[in-house]
Design a protein around this motif. Sequence first.
Motif, short mmCIF file in Angstrom:
data_model
loop_
_atom_site.label_atom_id
_atom_site.label_comp_id
_atom_site.label_asym_id
_atom_site.label_seq_id
_atom_site.Cartn_x
_atom_site.Cartn_y
_atom_site.Cartn_z
N HIS A 142 70.56 -1.97 -12.54
CA HIS A 142 71.10 -1.29 -11.37
C HIS A 142 70.26 -0.04 -11.04
O HIS A 142 69.96 0.22 -9.88
N PHE A 172 71.03 -5.28 -4.98
CA PHE A 172 71.31 -6.60 -5.53
C PHE A 172 70.82 -6.73 -6.97
O PHE A 172 69.89 -6.02 -7.39
N LEU A 210 70.36 -10.70 2.62
CA LEU A 210 69.11 -11.04 1.94
C LEU A 210 68.28 -12.02 2.76
O LEU A 210 67.06 -11.93 2.81
N ILE A 221 68.16 -17.66 -3.11
CA ILE A 221 69.23 -16.70 -2.85
C ILE A 221 70.59 -17.37 -2.91
O ILE A 221 71.56 -16.79 -3.40
N ASP A 279 76.57 -10.78 1.83
CA ASP A 279 75.43 -10.23 1.12
C ASP A 279 74.27 -11.23 1.10
O ASP A 279 73.10 -10.86 1.19
N LYS A 280 74.59 -12.53 1.00
CA LYS A 280 73.55 -13.55 1.06
C LYS A 280 72.86 -13.51 2.44
O LYS A 280 71.65 -13.66 2.54
N LEU A 309 76.76 -14.14 -5.00
CA LEU A 309 76.98 -13.04 -4.06
C LEU A 309 77.98 -13.49 -3.00
O LEU A 309 78.15 -14.68 -2.75
N TRP A 354 67.81 -0.80 -3.26
CA TRP A 354 67.99 -2.24 -3.46
C TRP A 354 69.36 -2.46 -4.10
O TRP A 354 69.59 -2.07 -5.24
N TRP A 372 72.45 -17.31 -6.17
CA TRP A 372 72.99 -16.06 -6.69
C TRP A 372 74.48 -15.98 -6.40
O TRP A 372 74.96 -16.42 -5.36
N PRO A 386 75.32 -2.84 0.12
CA PRO A 386 74.69 -3.90 0.92
C PRO A 386 74.77 -3.63 2.43
O PRO A 386 73.81 -3.89 3.15
#
Length: 385
Positions: free
Chosen positions: A346, A335, A95, A82, A91-92, A87, A333, A85, A362
């Motif tokens: 998307h 992400f 996740l 993760i 947002d991380k 992000l 979802w 990514w 998110p």
Amino acid sequence: MAFIRVMSFGLRLGKRNLMLVFCVVFLVSLTLLLLKTGNRDQARLQGLAKCRELSQLLETKNLSGIVQFHKTANEEEQVLVIKKWKLQMKDKMILEHLLLTKECPWEANATAVAQYRAELGKCCNASFWLAVTQENAPLGSNISPDGNKGQKLPVNAELTSLLPERSPFPESQYRRCAVVGNGGILKNSRCGVEIDQADLVVRFNLPPMNFSEDVGTKTSLVTMNPSIIQNKYKSLQAQRKPFADALQPYRDALFLIPALSFVGHGVLGYRAVYTMEDFGLMQQAFFLNPRYLSTLRDYWKKQGLKPQRLSSGFMFVSMALEFCEHITLYGFWPFPHDLADQPISHHYYDNRLPKAGFHSMPSEFSHYLSMYAKGVLRLRLGKCQ
């Protein structure tokens, strides 16, 4: 004769020993089974306790507690994935919270469900306010668009003629509800059969239904944003048949149009309803009530959710919290990768991105995680079969 008597005695003795051995084996097996069941139940209860603990940490945004929770979780490899990514940090973190939450042994919590139902029923009352009706918006009154504060839309004779007398939504509860988002994570999920088993199936923005293996075929309620009417069907000022054809997969569903939330959207809603009337579907079209959306926004604002506007998905998950005993979310979802680090589109049917800054997907997903951890709803993020 003596030999026969000896043999008979030996057989009887053998049967007794065999029975004794059988009883011992049975008792040992039963003891091991009970121990195994007890250990499994104990592990389940411990897991549920940790799940409740995580839920509290998420709700109170206790970052130090979450960090400590991470240290005891065996998710280091996926957390490293993760971190690669691109992000935002928040947002991380969402996740990473998911990685912890998905390890929780999920179990429905009727008390938590009842609490949401009571709170949302008191503030918002979807069974009465969700749709605009002649009862909650009588002729001569005004509607306040939730997207244009300070504006007023008069309830005139034309609007009244398009409204039902009373709400089409019953106060009775649905047992099983499927709220089906359009996220790319739904593609190749094979969740269609499971979705179709729900008593109430909610969908958004007239999504394509030619992916039945993944999304199912049943629809009870589907939303229709004015932006879809405007962009995809040229505001219904040209050919209307493509629009009517797009409604055919939802022929038995109720159509909810948020046409009164912004000044200027009403004309698109009117055209949609008149087109549906021409094609025999008018009795199934309703306008989403701005009053309901306004009170819903205020409720979630108090819970820490403050986007420019709630997404349609979040609005109707909230509705389901009032109407449903058991809720499962599919296709939610926010992400660009799945948890196997594979890029996903998307939507399950295209990769068209939403307008930036309008919704806060998110943050909404973080609330779904919190509700999952509390046993309020289930999240389907992988394959169903």
